[in-house]
Design a protein around this motif. Structure first.
Motif, PDB file in Angstrom:
ATOM      1  N   LYS A 100       0.863  -1.108   0.215  1.00 28.03           N
ATOM      2  CA  LYS A 100      -0.096   0.135  -0.007  1.00 28.03           C
ATOM      3  C   LYS A 100       0.832   1.277   0.065  1.00 28.03           C
ATOM      4  CE  LYS A 100      -3.291   2.317   2.752  1.00 28.03           C
ATOM      5  NZ  LYS A 100      -4.458   2.117   3.804  1.00 28.03           N
ATOM      6  N   GLU A 101       1.877   1.397   0.959  1.00 30.40           N
ATOM      7  CA  GLU A 101       2.682   2.481   0.827  1.00 30.40           C
ATOM      8  C   GLU A 101       3.621   2.767  -0.336  1.00 30.40           C
ATOM      9  OE1 GLU A 101       2.588   4.755   3.356  1.00 30.40           O
ATOM     10  OE2 GLU A 101       1.075   3.332   4.482  1.00 30.40           O
ATOM     11  N   ASP A 102       3.962   1.723  -0.918  1.00 30.62           N
ATOM     12  CA  ASP A 102       4.542   1.886  -2.571  1.00 30.62           C
ATOM     13  C   ASP A 102       3.518   2.547  -3.310  1.00 30.62           C
ATOM     14  OD1 ASP A 102       7.137   1.036  -1.151  1.00 30.62           O
ATOM     15  OD2 ASP A 102       6.635  -0.922  -1.700  1.00 30.62           O
ATOM     16  N   VAL A 103       2.499   1.852  -3.245  1.00 30.73           N
ATOM     17  CA  VAL A 103       1.592   2.434  -4.417  1.00 30.73           C
ATOM     18  C   VAL A 103       1.080   3.908  -4.100  1.00 30.73           C
ATOM     19  CG1 VAL A 103      -0.937   2.005  -5.333  1.00 30.73           C
ATOM     20  CG2 VAL A 103       0.403  -0.080  -4.676  1.00 30.73           C
ATOM     21  N   LEU A 104       0.803   4.050  -2.882  1.00 30.69           N
ATOM     22  CA  LEU A 104       0.767   5.354  -2.748  1.00 30.69           C
ATOM     23  C   LEU A 104       1.612   6.580  -2.918  1.00 30.69           C
ATOM     24  CD1 LEU A 104      -0.908   5.402   0.781  1.00 30.69           C
ATOM     25  CD2 LEU A 104      -2.323   5.730  -1.452  1.00 30.69           C
ATOM     26  N   LEU A 153       3.349   0.698 -11.934  1.00 31.34           N
ATOM     27  CA  LEU A 153       2.425  -0.323 -10.982  1.00 31.34           C
ATOM     28  C   LEU A 153       2.263  -1.909 -11.717  1.00 31.34           C
ATOM     29  CD1 LEU A 153      -0.674   1.899 -10.405  1.00 31.34           C
ATOM     30  CD2 LEU A 153       1.040   1.349  -8.737  1.00 31.34           C
ATOM     31  N   HIS A 154       2.380  -1.854 -13.112  1.00 31.49           N
ATOM     32  CA  HIS A 154       2.533  -3.026 -13.583  1.00 31.49           C
ATOM     33  C   HIS A 154       3.865  -4.001 -13.088  1.00 31.49           C
ATOM     34  CE1 HIS A 154      -0.629  -2.337 -16.598  1.00 31.49           C
ATOM     35  NE2 HIS A 154      -0.777  -3.719 -16.673  1.00 31.49           N
ATOM     36  N   TYR A 155       4.905  -3.266 -12.785  1.00 32.24           N
ATOM     37  CA  TYR A 155       6.267  -3.801 -12.339  1.00 32.24           C
ATOM     38  C   TYR A 155       6.374  -4.080 -10.777  1.00 32.24           C
ATOM     39  CZ  TYR A 155       7.988  -2.978 -17.256  1.00 32.24           C
ATOM     40  OH  TYR A 155       8.391  -2.846 -18.446  1.00 32.24           O
ATOM     41  N   LEU A 156       5.603  -3.419 -10.133  1.00 32.30           N
ATOM     42  CA  LEU A 156       5.773  -3.274  -8.721  1.00 32.30           C
ATOM     43  C   LEU A 156       5.248  -4.959  -8.216  1.00 32.30           C
ATOM     44  CD1 LEU A 156       6.342  -1.987  -6.066  1.00 32.30           C
ATOM     45  CD2 LEU A 156       3.798  -1.233  -6.167  1.00 32.30           C
ATOM     46  N   ASP A 157       6.201  -5.252  -7.431  1.00 34.97           N
ATOM     47  CA  ASP A 157       6.063  -6.475  -6.649  1.00 34.97           C
ATOM     48  C   ASP A 157       5.411  -7.558  -7.804  1.00 34.97           C
ATOM     49  OD1 ASP A 157       5.930  -8.407  -4.859  1.00 34.97           O
ATOM     50  OD2 ASP A 157       4.291  -7.502  -3.728  1.00 34.97           O
ATOM     51  N   ARG A 162       9.524  -5.350   6.066  1.00 38.32           N
ATOM     52  CA  ARG A 162       9.664  -4.245   6.801  1.00 38.32           C
ATOM     53  C   ARG A 162       9.060  -3.090   6.351  1.00 38.32           C
ATOM     54  NH1 ARG A 162      10.887  -6.055  11.050  1.00 38.32           N
ATOM     55  NH2 ARG A 162      11.483  -3.871  11.497  1.00 38.32           N
ATOM     56  N   LYS A 163       8.114  -3.140   5.418  1.00 48.87           N
ATOM     57  CA  LYS A 163       7.718  -1.926   4.727  1.00 48.87           C
ATOM     58  C   LYS A 163       6.419  -1.645   5.546  1.00 48.87           C
ATOM     59  CE  LYS A 163       8.691  -3.212  -0.042  1.00 48.87           C
ATOM     60  NZ  LYS A 163       8.008  -3.756  -1.310  1.00 48.87           N
ATOM     61  N   ASN A 164       5.813  -2.464   6.528  1.00 50.22           N
ATOM     62  CA  ASN A 164       4.590  -2.139   7.422  1.00 50.22           C
ATOM     63  C   ASN A 164       4.858  -2.110   8.611  1.00 50.22           C
ATOM     64  OD1 ASN A 164       2.776  -1.760   4.799  1.00 50.22           O
ATOM     65  ND2 ASN A 164       2.481  -3.908   4.943  1.00 50.22           N
ATOM     66  N   ARG A 165       6.106  -2.178   9.179  1.00 47.57           N
ATOM     67  CA  ARG A 165       6.649  -2.523  10.522  1.00 47.57           C
ATOM     68  C   ARG A 165       7.534  -1.156  10.835  1.00 47.57           C
ATOM     69  NH1 ARG A 165       6.535  -6.190  14.268  1.00 47.57           N
ATOM     70  NH2 ARG A 165       5.662  -8.156  13.720  1.00 47.57           N
ATOM     71  N   GLU A 166       7.300  -0.873  12.246  1.00 45.47           N
ATOM     72  CA  GLU A 166       8.332   0.233  12.581  1.00 45.47           C
ATOM     73  C   GLU A 166       9.904  -0.410  12.577  1.00 45.47           C
ATOM     74  OE1 GLU A 166       9.863   3.461  13.708  1.00 45.47           O
ATOM     75  OE2 GLU A 166       7.656   3.644  13.050  1.00 45.47           O
ATOM     76  N   ARG A 167      10.718   0.557  12.556  1.00 41.35           N
ATOM     77  CA  ARG A 167      12.131   0.270  12.853  1.00 41.35           C
ATOM     78  C   ARG A 167      12.135  -0.300  14.191  1.00 41.35           C
ATOM     79  NH1 ARG A 167      15.978   5.066  10.406  1.00 41.35           N
ATOM     80  NH2 ARG A 167      15.930   4.636   8.256  1.00 41.35           N
ATOM     81  N   LEU A 168      13.214  -1.126  14.381  1.00 40.69           N
ATOM     82  CA  LEU A 168      13.714  -1.972  15.244  1.00 40.69           C
ATOM     83  C   LEU A 168      12.319  -2.602  16.245  1.00 40.69           C
ATOM     84  CD1 LEU A 168      16.145   0.915  16.777  1.00 40.69           C
ATOM     85  CD2 LEU A 168      16.739  -0.895  15.213  1.00 40.69           C
ATOM     86  N   THR A 169      11.559  -3.238  15.559  1.00 41.62           N
ATOM     87  CA  THR A 169      10.610  -4.017  15.948  1.00 41.62           C
ATOM     88  C   THR A 169      10.492  -5.193  15.272  1.00 41.62           C
ATOM     89  OG1 THR A 169       8.782  -2.923  14.736  1.00 41.62           O
ATOM     90  CG2 THR A 169       9.345  -1.996  17.025  1.00 41.62           C
TER      91      THR A 169
END
Length: 322
Positions: A63-67, A84-88, A216-223
């Motif tokens: 989601k964050e990459d799409v936005l 968007l065709h290439y993403l993931d 890690r895209k949807n997680r806070e750092r160091l968690t």
């Protein structure tokens, strides 16, 4: 007979010509529909709606990459669609086609049918304000989000298990990107009582490189979960009765760690970790005689197994995302 044959030939040719004309008209109509659908996907107001739909849909893959792509390439929609065709591997695009782009088609169908509806129904029966253009701007939304979004830039820690062992300690961890971090620690219990023959002194420091697992895209750092490689060393002097004690000019340990950090609040987390590796030290065994230390023997000690354990309270210090 000749007239009848000629009539048949004329009818056959007429059917063929009419059939070809009808097929050509169908192809032109289909091509027009495709062009209309493509044109709609190149309109800024359509992508403004898509941006809001994606914001409100927690199921959108990446989601964050799409936005981010929509914000960065807003206005160059042909390039945006290709990216968007290439993403993931096209997973986000497939999801958008299934759920969001269909809404665009329905909007187009509603707009195409409005003139006919206006002829068939009185003007007062149409709901007002349903098709008003949206005033949303992705650039404004992006700037607002950038101002409020924050991320962890450093973490300060205290190992509760060392505290229970009367060993003051402190740790500092620095994130390096989303997946890597560098953790440094220092502990310094320095207690002694000569009258009672008690000495508990240790100066120790170490460093650990960590790799954080999972998405890690949807997680806070160091968690989350992590793996690490550590090395530490120091000097010590341990005496817990009057008869004997151990003093080491050095000790060194290194190995692998596994751990998990769970976020408790915005700036607070709890970390669990265990280190297994190799420890080596040279030591001298001594006894006391009239307040003097007398060396009795020396040796070298080796150990393979758990060399450290942590239950640490973590303070997450955050800064603004650039």
């Amino acid at each position: 007979m000749k007239v009848r044959v000629g009539l048949y030939i004329f009818l056959i040719l007429s059917f063929l010509i009419l059939g070809k004309a009808e097929m050509r008209a169908e192809r032109l109509a289909a091509k027009k529909d495709i062009c209309n659908s493509t044109d709609r996907m190149l309109q800024p107001e359509i992508w403004s709606k898509i941006y809001q739909w994606v914001m409100n849909d927690p199921q959108v893959p990446d989601k964050e990459d799409v936005l981010a792509l929509i914000r960065r390439h807003f206005g160059n929609f042909e390039k945006l669609i290709k990216l968007l065709h290439y993403l993931d591997g096209g997973k986000p695009y497939a999801y958008l086609s299934e759920h969001q782009f269909r809404k665009v088609e329905r909007i187009g169908e509603m707009k195409d049918s409005l003139p006919i509806a206006a002829l068939a129904l009185p003007a007062g029966t149409l709901p007002e304000g349903k098709m008003e253009p949206m005033t949303f701007s992705p650039y404004v939304e992006a700037e607002s989000k950038r101002e409020t979004s924050r991320r962890t830039v450093i973490a300060l820690k205290n190992n509760i298990l060392y505290d229970l062992a009367l060993a003051p300690n402190v740790e500092v961890e620095l994130p390096v990107g989303q997946r890597w971090s560098l953790n440094m620690e220092y502990k310094c219990p320095w207690w002694s009582n000569n009258k009672r023959g008690f000495c508990y002194q240790l100066l120790s420091g170490g460093a650990e490189v960590r790799y954080w697992l999972g998405n890690r895209k949807n997680r806070e750092r160091l968690t989350g979960h992590f793996l690490g490689i550590y090395a530490e060393g120091g000097v010590y002097d341990f005496q817990f009765d009057k008869d004997k004690g151990y003093r080491g000019n050095y000790y060194a340990a290194s190995g692998l760690t596994y751990g998990y950090s769970h976020r408790l609040a915005r700036h607070l987390a709890l970390e669990f970790s265990l280190g297994i590796g190799y420890l080596e030290t040279e030591y001298r065994k001594y006894t006391t005689y009239e307040s003097d230390l007398i060396w009795t023997s020396s040796g070298r000690y080796h150990f393979i197994g758990p060399t450290k354990a942590k239950v640490s309270l973590v303070w997450l210090i955050q800064g603004r995302r650039r």
